[in-house]
Design an enzyme around this catalytic site. Structure first.
Site, short mmCIF file in Angstrom:
data_model
loop_
_atom_site.label_atom_id
_atom_site.label_comp_id
_atom_site.label_asym_id
_atom_site.label_seq_id
_atom_site.Cartn_x
_atom_site.Cartn_y
_atom_site.Cartn_z
N THR A 168 6.48 -18.35 -81.63
CA THR A 168 7.32 -17.28 -82.12
C THR A 168 8.76 -17.79 -82.23
O THR A 168 9.13 -18.73 -81.57
CB THR A 168 7.23 -16.10 -81.14
OG1 THR A 168 5.85 -15.78 -80.97
CG2 THR A 168 7.98 -14.89 -81.63
N GLY A 261 4.85 -15.45 -76.32
CA GLY A 261 3.59 -14.77 -76.03
C GLY A 261 3.78 -13.61 -75.07
O GLY A 261 4.78 -12.90 -75.10
#
Length: 367
Positions: A168, A261
């Site tokens: 991410t 996460g």
């Protein structure tokens, strides 16, 4: 590969969303998926629509928190944990004292039960946000937390009171006009599916792992999730993205977020607590060692130097189990107005940016 991505960005600049979902970029994405026996079709791209949803909001010790709503679990879990912790005098208990850490771990444990059991795409499931964000509900959880004993995750289940019925990327921006932006976008695993759509520079994600592929079976991040997040056509998976803006008197004072996460939520949460409860400046708030508890697995992950040997021994005496650190997050934080919340500005500087040192990448700039 970046010059290919530049061509894709030019196409989007010229044609808007059609420059990505249609034309040569869309065709390349579909072809790359199908070449690897994937399921993406042009019809999928044509039918995809971005939804604008109201953020999750809550108040904590005089600050207002605005964060991501389902299908991200970030805002709900952050607010639920903050509501629980507001009933404890964290500052007086002391930074990373055994008692303060105990309460934080237990608040995380209880909130992740709700995350993993109830939350999902709001187009498909009813997210019980009114209950989960209620201060009275937080009080019931506090009543269930033993101040001297760690909870046992497998014994804390939804349906049992008080729980009734990292590749991410993140960036934070604030400007002189009072605008603030906190953006997290995700591929899930490192480089997602590890496939680049030919000649576009666009990486395909492996976001299906964020669904509950099988109830009770851990995903890539060890999350054990429930039916609310099961795979259904057209449904979007539950994420942990937590782009967050903190305001005071209607003005942004802190912009925060991270990749990472399932531990995104706890990293953002602890950074906010460091700034709000312990008066740390932006850089201190993200530099401090972190811990992560997500209900299952049982062990709380500890970064190096999180606890002194004495403190760890006290917590283990209370029944806590500890495990090694998770891979590093990468917080991006801005504190607006002064180096720390409620502090005094230095010279003419009004924006204080801090970049997480853990991955040795990224940049913070302030003025």
């Amino acid at each position: 590969m970046q010059h290919e991505l530049a061509e894709t960005l030019r196409e989007i600049s010229k044609r808007g969303t059609d420059g990505f979902y249609k034309g040569w970029v869309g065709a390349a994405i579909v072809a790359s998926s199908q070449a690897g026996k994937g399921l993406l079709t042009q019809e999928d791209l044509d039918n995809y629509k971005v939804r604008e949803l109201a953020p999750v909001e809550c108040d904590y010790r005089g600050y207002h928190v605005v964060s991501a709503p389902p299908p991200s679990s970030g805002g709900v879990v952050i607010c639920e944990v903050l509501n629980i912790l507001e009933g404890y005098p964290l500052k007086e208990l002391g930074y990373h004292s055994a008692q303060a850490v105990h309460y934080q771990i237990e608040a995380m444990r209880h909130a992740y039960v709700d995350r993993n059991s109830y939350l999902g795409d709001p187009d498909f499931v009813k997210n019980p946000l009114e209950r989960l964000l209620d201060k009275n509900y937080a009080a019931k959880i506090r009543a269930a937390i033993d101040p001297a004993k760690a909870g046992v995750s497998k014994d804390i289940k939804p349906g049992v009171p008080p729980h009734e019925g990292s590749n991410t990327t993140h960036y934070s921006i604030a400007d002189k006009d009072g605008n603030a932006v906190s953006v997290t976008y995700t591929l899930n695993d490192w480089f997602g599916a590890k496939v680049t759509a030919a000649k576009t520079g666009v990486l395909l994600n492996d976001e299906m792992d964020d669904f509950t592929a099988k109830v009770g079976v851990p995903n890539l991040y060890g999350l054990v999730q429930g039916e609310a997040n099961a795979i259904v056509p057209g449904k979007r998976p539950l994420s942990s993205m937590s782009p967050t803006i903190v305001t005071k008197d209607g003005k942004p004072v802190m912009v925060v977020g991270t990749p990472g996460g399932s531990r995104i939520i706890t990293a953002v949460l602890l950074t906010m607590i460091n700034a709000i409860d312990y008066g740390m400046n932006a850089q201190e708030a993200i530099d401090m060692p972190r811990f992560h508890q997500q209900w299952l697995p049982e062990a709380t992950n500890l970064e190096d130097y999180t606890l002194s040997p004495d403190t760890r021994k006290m917590l283990e005496g209370m029944g806590h189990k500890f495990g090694p650190p998770q891979p590093a997050n990468h917080l991006a934080v801005i504190v607006v107005g002064a180096p720390s919340l409620g502090g005094e500005p230095v010279g003419n500087n009004r924006f204080y940016g801090a970049n997480d040192p853990r991955r040795n990448s990224g940049l913070a700039a302030g003025y």
